[in-house]
Enzyme design. Structure first.
Site, short mmCIF file in Angstrom:
data_model
loop_
_atom_site.label_atom_id
_atom_site.label_comp_id
_atom_site.label_asym_id
_atom_site.label_seq_id
_atom_site.Cartn_x
_atom_site.Cartn_y
_atom_site.Cartn_z
N HIS A 20 -26.29 -7.54 -62.49
CA HIS A 20 -26.48 -8.97 -62.71
C HIS A 20 -27.84 -9.42 -62.17
O HIS A 20 -28.62 -10.09 -62.87
CB HIS A 20 -25.36 -9.74 -62.02
CG HIS A 20 -25.44 -11.22 -62.15
ND1 HIS A 20 -24.80 -11.92 -63.15
CD2 HIS A 20 -26.12 -12.15 -61.42
CE1 HIS A 20 -25.06 -13.21 -63.02
NE2 HIS A 20 -25.87 -13.37 -61.97
N GLU A 21 -28.13 -9.05 -60.92
CA GLU A 21 -29.40 -9.44 -60.31
C GLU A 21 -30.58 -8.77 -61.00
O GLU A 21 -31.67 -9.36 -61.09
CB GLU A 21 -29.38 -9.10 -58.82
CG GLU A 21 -28.35 -9.86 -58.02
CD GLU A 21 -28.53 -11.37 -58.10
OE1 GLU A 21 -29.68 -11.83 -58.22
OE2 GLU A 21 -27.51 -12.09 -58.07
N HIS A 24 -31.70 -10.93 -63.83
CA HIS A 24 -32.58 -12.01 -63.38
C HIS A 24 -33.99 -11.48 -63.10
O HIS A 24 -34.99 -12.10 -63.45
CB HIS A 24 -32.03 -12.64 -62.08
CG HIS A 24 -30.76 -13.41 -62.27
ND1 HIS A 24 -30.57 -14.33 -63.29
CD2 HIS A 24 -29.61 -13.42 -61.55
CE1 HIS A 24 -29.37 -14.86 -63.19
NE2 HIS A 24 -28.77 -14.32 -62.14
#
Length: 355
Positions: A20-21, A24
């Site tokens: 997920h990170e 980003h």
């Protein structure tokens, strides 16, 4: 073996959060936003290296990670700060994490479906002895069930889900030849049929050999159905159909992963355990994607909502809301989420002890 499955479950959570990170991170770098640190894991630093403007760190606890962008939680004068980028770029960066989680779920479903030899369709093959709803006003062999109580049906699992949620009667939509037929208030219920050990709906369905196109279709619908199940579950929470004891946090999910692994191992050995754990991981990945986009402070969805509010505010005032206020809101939301997680974790532990 349960300890091994628990460790795998913890690692699974860590990988999904790190993915997920990473979403980003890639989006931020691609759109010209300064990233101060990208970390794998949480807690004290074990290893770190500086590459250009970004510090890359490996931290002690394998339970996630973070992407620290300049100007993310407070205003910054750096022209490459997150808060100084156009709204459309910030939006892409914010949704990139959820997109990566969803993509991870899709890829896992694709891997699992790659070995599928055949699958059960929603086309009726025949009926069990004594089935009472045969005929033109009911169901016929060859009917393909495509709707239950207003919900689209793509897979046999959809049919099982929404028939299980139906009341005494159900509204069906079936494809019969070249036309669609609506069957309202059909009393299709579980009942005991001759030769069956458990109650059934009285339907046998056509089994089809899976082509490459079928495997891709199954993958897509598995992913979309998982999103739909999340929304159905959230609706049940809002309406009060499920309560706190029906919710599961990290403790409960780790336990379920362990149970899934043991059940898979008992049925098909190590490969069965792996398949069950991968399937569970895909479910969690898609769940994380959906939950992170909810308009709740401290989640990506909350920041997207703040972005939209700021955009509307700037249209009338020609000013922007300070990032520090978003920081305050996120901090408050984070504390509330931690509190909820603690309560749910306590409930999970109580359920483990049968209370």
């Amino acid at each position: 073996m349960m300890i091994v499955y628990i460790l795998i479950a913890i690692l699974m959570f860590g990988i999904l959060i790190a993915v997920h990170e990473f979403g980003h991170f890639v989006a931020a770098k691609s759109l010209g936003v300064k990233v101060n640190e990208f970390a794998i894991g949480m807690g004290p630093r074990l290893l770190h290296t500086q590459r250009g403007e970004t510090e890359y760190t490996l931290r002690l606890f394998p339970i996630g990670g973070f992407c620290a962008m300049e100007g993310e939680s407070e205003d910054s004068g750096d022209p490459r700060a997150f808060n100084n980028k156009p709204a459309w770029r910030r939006f892409i960066i914010l949704v990139a994490g959820a997109f990566m989680n969803f993509l991870t779920g899709v890829l896992i479903f694709l891997i699992l479906n790659a070995g599928t030899g055949s699958f059960v369709t929603t086309t009726i093959d025949r009926f069990m002895d004594g089935f009472p709803l045969q005929g033109e006003e009911g169901l016929l062999p060859g009917d393909r069930i495509v709707g239950v109580d207003g919900h689209a049906i793509y897979l046999k699992t959809d049919l099982d889900l929404f028939l299980g949620r139906a009341g005494d009667t159900v509204d069906l939509v079936v494809e019969r030849g070249a036309e669609r037929v609506t069957l309202n208030d059909l009393p299709l219920q579980l009942r005991q049929y001759p030769g069956q050990e458990t109650p059934k709906y009285g339907l046998y369905f056509v089994e089809k050999t899976a082509t490459l196109g079928d495997k891709l279709m199954l993958t897509w619908y598995n992913s979309i159905d998982t999103v739909r199940i999340v929304w159905v579950s959230l609706g049940d929470m809002v309406t009060g159909q499920v309560g706190l004891r029906d919710m599961s946090g990290v403790v409960g999910i780790v336990g379920m992963v362990g149970q899934a692994g043991e059940a898979g191992a008992a049925a098909a050995g190590a490969l069965g355990a792996l398949a069950n754990i991968l399937y569970f991981t895909a479910l969690i990945a898609v769940n994380l994607a959906v939950m992170n986009l909810l308009p709740i402070p401290a989640l990506d969805g909350g920041q997207i909502l703040f972005l939209l509010v700021d955009k509307v505010y700037s249209l009338f005032s020609r000013k922007h809301i300070s990032q520090k206020y978003l920081g305050y809101i996120n901090a408050a939301g984070f504390l509330c989420l931690i509190g909820l997680m603690v309560v749910v974790a306590f409930s999970d532990v109580m359920k483990l002890f049968g209370r």
